[in-house]
Design a protein around this motif. Structure first.
Motif, PDB file in Angstrom:
ATOM      1  N   ARG A 161      -8.598  -4.588   2.096  1.00  0.00           N
ATOM      2  CA  ARG A 161      -9.222  -4.951   0.827  1.00  0.00           C
ATOM      3  C   ARG A 161      -8.640  -4.051  -0.266  1.00  0.00           C
ATOM      4  NH1 ARG A 161     -14.860  -4.043   0.661  1.00  0.00           N
ATOM      5  NH2 ARG A 161     -14.806  -5.286  -1.219  1.00  0.00           N
ATOM      6  N   ALA A 162      -8.157  -4.661  -1.324  1.00  0.00           N
ATOM      7  CA  ALA A 162      -7.545  -3.905  -2.425  1.00  0.00           C
ATOM      8  C   ALA A 162      -8.523  -2.897  -3.016  1.00  0.00           C
ATOM      9  CB  ALA A 162      -7.042  -4.863  -3.504  1.00  0.00           C
ATOM     10  N   GLU A 163      -9.801  -3.256  -3.083  1.00  0.00           N
ATOM     11  CA  GLU A 163     -10.804  -2.353  -3.641  1.00  0.00           C
ATOM     12  C   GLU A 163     -10.908  -1.061  -2.832  1.00  0.00           C
ATOM     13  OE1 GLU A 163     -12.394  -6.625  -4.169  1.00  0.00           O
ATOM     14  OE2 GLU A 163     -11.293  -5.509  -2.670  1.00  0.00           O
ATOM     15  N   GLU A 164     -10.801  -1.162  -1.504  1.00  0.00           N
ATOM     16  CA  GLU A 164     -10.888   0.032  -0.655  1.00  0.00           C
ATOM     17  C   GLU A 164      -9.664   0.925  -0.832  1.00  0.00           C
ATOM     18  OE1 GLU A 164     -11.508  -1.393   3.331  1.00  0.00           O
ATOM     19  OE2 GLU A 164     -13.615  -1.825   2.963  1.00  0.00           O
ATOM     20  N   ILE A 165      -8.492   0.318  -0.976  1.00  0.00           N
ATOM     21  CA  ILE A 165      -7.269   1.104  -1.169  1.00  0.00           C
ATOM     22  C   ILE A 165      -7.289   1.761  -2.541  1.00  0.00           C
ATOM     23  CG2 ILE A 165      -4.753   1.042  -1.236  1.00  0.00           C
ATOM     24  CD1 ILE A 165      -6.105   0.520   1.560  1.00  0.00           C
ATOM     25  N   ARG A 166      -7.697   1.017  -3.549  1.00  0.00           N
ATOM     26  CA  ARG A 166      -7.797   1.577  -4.905  1.00  0.00           C
ATOM     27  C   ARG A 166      -8.770   2.753  -4.929  1.00  0.00           C
ATOM     28  NH1 ARG A 166      -6.432   0.323 -10.043  1.00  0.00           N
ATOM     29  NH2 ARG A 166      -5.328  -1.557  -9.464  1.00  0.00           N
ATOM     30  N   ALA A 167      -9.910   2.608  -4.275  1.00  0.00           N
ATOM     31  CA  ALA A 167     -10.892   3.698  -4.208  1.00  0.00           C
ATOM     32  C   ALA A 167     -10.297   4.914  -3.497  1.00  0.00           C
ATOM     33  CB  ALA A 167     -12.154   3.230  -3.496  1.00  0.00           C
ATOM     34  N   LEU A 168      -9.496   4.686  -2.464  1.00  0.00           N
ATOM     35  CA  LEU A 168      -8.866   5.778  -1.721  1.00  0.00           C
ATOM     36  C   LEU A 168      -7.937   6.589  -2.616  1.00  0.00           C
ATOM     37  CD1 LEU A 168      -8.239   7.087   1.105  1.00  0.00           C
ATOM     38  CD2 LEU A 168      -6.349   5.459   1.242  1.00  0.00           C
ATOM     39  N   TYR A 169      -7.024   5.939  -3.334  1.00  0.00           N
ATOM     40  CA  TYR A 169      -6.094   6.725  -4.134  1.00  0.00           C
ATOM     41  C   TYR A 169      -6.730   7.265  -5.403  1.00  0.00           C
ATOM     42  CZ  TYR A 169      -4.539   2.679  -7.049  1.00  0.00           C
ATOM     43  OH  TYR A 169      -4.452   1.611  -7.895  1.00  0.00           O
ATOM     44  N   GLU A 170      -7.741   6.591  -5.942  1.00  0.00           N
ATOM     45  CA  GLU A 170      -8.429   7.150  -7.100  1.00  0.00           C
ATOM     46  C   GLU A 170      -9.208   8.400  -6.721  1.00  0.00           C
ATOM     47  OE1 GLU A 170     -10.610   3.868  -8.764  1.00  0.00           O
ATOM     48  OE2 GLU A 170      -8.849   3.127  -9.837  1.00  0.00           O
ATOM     49  N   LYS A 171      -9.843   8.393  -5.533  1.00  0.00           N
ATOM     50  CA  LYS A 171     -10.558   9.578  -5.059  1.00  0.00           C
ATOM     51  C   LYS A 171      -9.592  10.734  -4.823  1.00  0.00           C
ATOM     52  CE  LYS A 171     -13.574  11.276  -1.375  1.00  0.00           C
ATOM     53  NZ  LYS A 171     -12.968  12.581  -1.373  1.00  0.00           N
ATOM     54  N   ALA A 172      -8.452  10.448  -4.214  1.00  0.00           N
ATOM     55  CA  ALA A 172      -7.448  11.493  -3.958  1.00  0.00           C
ATOM     56  C   ALA A 172      -6.951  12.095  -5.265  1.00  0.00           C
ATOM     57  CB  ALA A 172      -6.290  10.921  -3.152  1.00  0.00           C
ATOM     58  N   TYR A 173      -6.753  11.247  -6.276  1.00  0.00           N
ATOM     59  CA  TYR A 173      -6.300  11.746  -7.575  1.00  0.00           C
ATOM     60  C   TYR A 173      -7.378  12.606  -8.222  1.00  0.00           C
ATOM     61  CZ  TYR A 173      -4.663  11.882 -12.365  1.00  0.00           C
ATOM     62  OH  TYR A 173      -4.263  12.310 -13.596  1.00  0.00           O
ATOM     63  N   ASP A 174      -8.630  12.137  -8.165  1.00  0.00           N
ATOM     64  CA  ASP A 174      -9.739  12.892  -8.764  1.00  0.00           C
ATOM     65  C   ASP A 174      -9.916  14.233  -8.073  1.00  0.00           C
ATOM     66  OD1 ASP A 174     -10.184  10.871 -10.569  1.00  0.00           O
ATOM     67  OD2 ASP A 174     -11.874  10.007  -9.479  1.00  0.00           O
TER      68      ASP A 174
ATOM     69  N   ILE B 111       0.819  -1.213   0.000  1.00  0.00           N
ATOM     70  CA  ILE B 111       0.000   0.000   0.000  1.00  0.00           C
ATOM     71  C   ILE B 111       0.852   1.261   0.000  1.00  0.00           C
ATOM     72  CG2 ILE B 111      -1.686   1.337   1.333  1.00  0.00           C
ATOM     73  CD1 ILE B 111      -2.752  -1.379   2.389  1.00  0.00           C
ATOM     74  N   LEU B 112       1.875   1.282   0.842  1.00  0.00           N
ATOM     75  CA  LEU B 112       2.680   2.495   1.015  1.00  0.00           C
ATOM     76  C   LEU B 112       3.835   2.570   0.031  1.00  0.00           C
ATOM     77  CD1 LEU B 112       2.857   2.635   4.918  1.00  0.00           C
ATOM     78  CD2 LEU B 112       1.157   3.632   3.384  1.00  0.00           C
ATOM     79  N   ALA B 113       4.158   3.794  -0.401  1.00  0.00           N
ATOM     80  CA  ALA B 113       5.294   4.035  -1.289  1.00  0.00           C
ATOM     81  C   ALA B 113       6.576   3.577  -0.587  1.00  0.00           C
ATOM     82  CB  ALA B 113       5.371   5.516  -1.640  1.00  0.00           C
ATOM     83  N   PRO B 114       7.569   3.107  -1.278  1.00  0.00           N
ATOM     84  CA  PRO B 114       7.759   3.188  -2.724  1.00  0.00           C
ATOM     85  C   PRO B 114       7.150   2.022  -3.506  1.00  0.00           C
ATOM     86  CG  PRO B 114       9.739   2.294  -1.753  1.00  0.00           C
ATOM     87  CD  PRO B 114       8.775   2.614  -0.617  1.00  0.00           C
ATOM     88  N   TYR B 115       6.638   0.987  -2.838  1.00  0.00           N
ATOM     89  CA  TYR B 115       6.085  -0.171  -3.547  1.00  0.00           C
ATOM     90  C   TYR B 115       4.603  -0.016  -3.869  1.00  0.00           C
ATOM     91  CZ  TYR B 115      10.435  -2.053  -1.792  1.00  0.00           C
ATOM     92  OH  TYR B 115      11.749  -2.223  -1.497  1.00  0.00           O
ATOM     93  N   GLY B 116       3.917   0.843  -3.143  1.00  0.00           N
ATOM     94  CA  GLY B 116       2.485   1.024  -3.339  1.00  0.00           C
ATOM     95  C   GLY B 116       2.134   2.448  -3.725  1.00  0.00           C
ATOM     96  N   PRO B 117       0.843   2.700  -3.913  1.00  0.00           N
ATOM     97  CA  PRO B 117       0.398   3.989  -4.430  1.00  0.00           C
ATOM     98  C   PRO B 117       0.207   5.105  -3.405  1.00  0.00           C
ATOM     99  CG  PRO B 117      -1.452   2.499  -4.231  1.00  0.00           C
ATOM    100  CD  PRO B 117      -0.230   1.710  -3.880  1.00  0.00           C
TER     101      PRO B 117
END
Length: 71
Positions: free
Chosen positions: A55-68, A18-24
């Motif tokens: 859950r990967a879906e929750e993490i993906r939603a988190l960074y996609e929302k932050a980007y949007d 989840i966390l950089a540098p390996y995650g988003p």
């Protein structure tokens, strides 16, 4: 929409993924855990005594929302 190609779309992920540098998510472990405590970041689940997952879906939603929100 921001896409982090190495991040899974479904399933369970550990903090290292989840966390950089390996995650988003570019925050430190202490910031992450404070965010979980404050409700800014998703709550984890436990697979065992020493295994915490999200859950990967929750993490993906988190960074996609932050980007949007930033765009």
């Amino acid at each position: 929409m921001f896409d982090y190609p190495d991040f899974p779309r479904t399933g369970l992920v550990r903090l290292k993924s989840i966390l950089a540098p390996y995650g988003p998510i570019p925050v430190s472990k202490s910031t992450w855990w404070q965010g979980v405590k404050d409700g800014r970041f998703p709550k984890p689940g436990k697979l065992g005594k020493g295994t915490t997952v999200w859950r990967a879906e929750e993490i993906r939603a988190l960074y996609e929302k932050a980007y949007d929100d930033a765009a």
